[in-house]
Design a protein around this motif. Structure first.
Motif, mmCIF file in Angstrom:
data_model
loop_
_atom_site.group_PDB
_atom_site.id
_atom_site.type_symbol
_atom_site.label_atom_id
_atom_site.label_comp_id
_atom_site.label_asym_id
_atom_site.label_seq_id
_atom_site.Cartn_x
_atom_site.Cartn_y
_atom_site.Cartn_z
ATOM 1 N N LYS A 167 -6.666 0.980 4.775
ATOM 2 C CA LYS A 167 -6.787 -0.390 4.249
ATOM 3 C C LYS A 167 -6.570 -0.396 2.735
ATOM 4 O O LYS A 167 -6.980 0.539 2.044
ATOM 5 N N TYR A 168 -5.980 -1.496 2.281
ATOM 6 C CA TYR A 168 -5.819 -1.683 0.830
ATOM 7 C C TYR A 168 -6.212 -3.123 0.530
ATOM 8 O O TYR A 168 -5.378 -4.000 0.414
ATOM 9 N N ASP A 169 -7.487 -3.356 0.516
ATOM 10 C CA ASP A 169 -7.995 -4.714 0.328
ATOM 11 C C ASP A 169 -9.070 -4.708 -0.763
ATOM 12 O O ASP A 169 -10.165 -4.168 -0.570
ATOM 13 N N TRP A 170 -8.719 -5.293 -1.881
ATOM 14 C CA TRP A 170 -9.580 -5.315 -3.064
ATOM 15 C C TRP A 170 -10.919 -6.006 -2.782
ATOM 16 O O TRP A 170 -11.901 -5.814 -3.495
ATOM 17 N N ASP A 193 0.880 -1.174 0.000
ATOM 18 C CA ASP A 193 0.000 0.000 0.000
ATOM 19 C C ASP A 193 0.914 1.218 0.000
ATOM 20 O O ASP A 193 1.415 1.659 1.049
ATOM 21 N N ALA A 194 1.153 1.755 -1.206
ATOM 22 C CA ALA A 194 2.130 2.846 -1.337
ATOM 23 C C ALA A 194 1.708 4.065 -0.517
ATOM 24 O O ALA A 194 2.557 4.747 0.079
ATOM 25 N N THR A 195 0.419 4.318 -0.464
ATOM 26 C CA THR A 195 -0.046 5.486 0.293
ATOM 27 C C THR A 195 0.217 5.309 1.792
ATOM 28 O O THR A 195 0.595 6.251 2.493
ATOM 29 N N LYS A 196 0.051 4.082 2.255
ATOM 30 C CA LYS A 196 0.321 3.816 3.677
ATOM 31 C C LYS A 196 1.815 3.999 3.977
ATOM 32 O O LYS A 196 2.191 4.516 5.038
ATOM 33 N N LYS A 239 -15.689 1.025 -7.333
ATOM 34 C CA LYS A 239 -16.497 1.956 -6.526
ATOM 35 C C LYS A 239 -16.995 1.288 -5.248
ATOM 36 O O LYS A 239 -17.123 1.920 -4.202
ATOM 37 N N LYS A 240 -17.255 -0.018 -5.352
ATOM 38 C CA LYS A 240 -17.771 -0.764 -4.195
ATOM 39 C C LYS A 240 -16.765 -0.828 -3.032
ATOM 40 O O LYS A 240 -17.159 -0.816 -1.864
ATOM 41 N N VAL A 241 -15.475 -0.896 -3.370
ATOM 42 C CA VAL A 241 -14.496 -1.045 -2.279
ATOM 43 C C VAL A 241 -13.908 0.277 -1.798
ATOM 44 O O VAL A 241 -13.237 0.323 -0.764
ATOM 45 N N SER A 243 -12.553 -5.910 0.316
ATOM 46 C CA SER A 243 -13.400 -5.294 1.336
ATOM 47 C C SER A 243 -13.327 -3.762 1.329
ATOM 48 O O SER A 243 -14.342 -3.096 1.146
ATOM 49 N N GLU A 244 -12.128 -3.214 1.443
ATOM 50 C CA GLU A 244 -12.030 -1.748 1.543
ATOM 51 C C GLU A 244 -10.688 -1.232 1.060
ATOM 52 O O GLU A 244 -9.642 -1.760 1.440
ATOM 53 N N ILE A 245 -10.737 -0.215 0.221
ATOM 54 C CA ILE A 245 -9.534 0.574 -0.056
ATOM 55 C C ILE A 245 -9.856 1.975 0.473
ATOM 56 O O ILE A 245 -10.728 2.668 -0.053
ATOM 57 N N THR A 246 -9.191 2.330 1.554
ATOM 58 C CA THR A 246 -9.517 3.581 2.241
ATOM 59 C C THR A 246 -9.032 4.775 1.419
ATOM 60 O O THR A 246 -7.888 4.797 0.945
ATOM 61 N N CYS A 247 -9.914 5.728 1.253
ATOM 62 C CA CYS A 247 -9.579 6.951 0.520
ATOM 63 C C CYS A 247 -9.835 8.160 1.409
ATOM 64 O O CYS A 247 -10.582 8.086 2.383
ATOM 65 N N GLY A 248 -9.214 9.277 1.048
ATOM 66 C CA GLY A 248 -9.404 10.512 1.798
ATOM 67 C C GLY A 248 -8.108 11.299 1.833
ATOM 68 O O GLY A 248 -7.096 10.891 1.256
ATOM 69 N N VAL A 249 -8.164 12.428 2.509
ATOM 70 C CA VAL A 249 -6.939 13.195 2.758
ATOM 71 C C VAL A 249 -6.462 12.769 4.141
ATOM 72 O O VAL A 249 -7.151 12.967 5.136
ATOM 73 N N PHE A 250 -5.297 12.160 4.199
ATOM 74 C CA PHE A 250 -4.818 11.550 5.447
ATOM 75 C C PHE A 250 -3.840 12.456 6.210
ATOM 76 O O PHE A 250 -3.737 12.369 7.422
#
Ligand SMILES: Cc1ncc(C[n+]2csc(CCOP(=O)(O)OP(=O)(O)O)c2C)c(N)n1
Ligand code: SF4
Length: 288
Positions: free
Chosen positions: A249-252, A167-170, A234-236, A254-261
């Motif tokens: 999270k980076y899970d195809w 997860d490059a963003t993490k 869009k679902k994840v 269940s969830e890929i978390t997005c936002g300004v961190f």
């Protein structure tokens, strides 16, 4: 009256090398959405008098995403694979008034260029990096990328991916440069707002944009239809505020978390460098 031979114009034409069109991206590819939102952000800031596009140096590496440098009307560089970030470092050191922007793929930035990504973030080096993550090596035919989800099929993992993705963003978040965000082409307006914000900041600014590659990634996972792959992404995608890296999270599945961190105003590399090396008079020429 519009004459038939007249080319229809688009509000972003001023920022495009229209003579280079049509572009090479496949129908349904998400790269165009990411690039378009970037250009809207530049146009809006330009019109608001907050950004001079003549100062932008737009650098890409190699890949489908990397081809963007051929289509936009800035000073551009199509650098060797993975090397857009060090190129941007050189640009800023040589002329601190320029605004280096890196726009490239996940393979380019997080794999062969991963070392540069980490150290530019560590230095809080003055540049905006937009990593378009389609979870595959698109240009070369769908080999496994470090961002490819666990167990999915790719050209080089015909029985499924035995690895876990990075997860490059993490990773960048954990290094803590001035700005860290993850967006998605499924929410285009948010990409524009985020780019606008980041473009006016100093230091290292990171925006990952989740994207779709129906032609290669989609085909391998049996989602060749662009809308189906778009809907699946869009679902994840889940927009959230995060308190720590554990919340990203980076899970195809269940969830890929997005936002300004992360959003802060620490001294940038160039500010530190110019101050410490007796070049304080040059601080005034620093563009974001
Ligand atoms: C040094 C080097 N190694 C390998 C390649 C082959 N290559 C070209 S593009 C690419 C991967 C592109 O993937 P990504 O950065 O994710 O971009 P995409 O095409 O998916 O947008 C690779 C491995 C190269 N051009 N140079
Ligand atoms: S191969 Fe994939 S990433 Fe490349 S242009 Fe086609 S859809 Fe886009």
């Amino acid at each position: 009256m519009v004459m038939l031979e007249e080319k229809p114009s688009h509000p972003l034409d001023a920022y495009m090398r229209t003579d280079r069109l049509p572009h090479i991206w496949c129908p349904g590819c998400g790269i165009g959405i990411a690039l378009q939102q970037f250009l809207w952000a530049v146009k809006e800031l330009h019109e608001e008098g907050k950004l001079d596009p003549n100062k932008i140096v737009f650098a890409t590496g190699i890949g489908c995403t990397g081809r963007a440098s051929g289509f936009v009307k800035f000073d551009t560089a199509h650098t060797p694979h993975g090397r857009a970030i060090p190129f941007a470092v050189g640009v800023k050191l040589a002329n601190p008034s320029l605004i280096p922007i890196v726009f490239s793929g996940d393979g380019d930035i997080a794999s062969i260029g991963g070392n540069h990504m980490m150290h530019a973030a560590r230095r809080n080096f003055d540049m905006l990096v937009i990593m378009v993550n389609n979870m595959t090596y698109g240009l070369t035919g769908g080999q496994l990328a470090p961002t490819t989800p666990h167990s999915v099929y790719s050209t080089t993992t015909p029985m499924g991916n035995p690895e876990s993705p990075i997860d490059a963003t993490k990773v960048v978040y954990s290094i803590s440069p001035n700005f860290v965000a993850r967006m998605s082409i499924t929410h285009p307006n948010l990409i524009r707002d985020t780019v606008k914000k980041a473009l006016l900041m100093k230091g290292f600014r990171w925006i990952e944009v989740l994207s779709t590659c129906p032609e290669i990634f989609g085909r391998h996972i049996n989602m060749r239809d662009p809308y189906e792959l778009y809907s699946r992404l869009k679902k994840v995608v889940k927009f959230k505020k995060v308190a720590s890296a554990n919340d990203i999270k980076y899970d195809w599945n269940s969830e890929i978390t997005c936002g300004v961190f992360t959003e802060k105003n620490d001294p940038s590399y160039m500010e530190n460098y110019l101050s410490m090396y007796g070049l304080k008079e040059k601080l005034g020429v620093l563009s974001p």
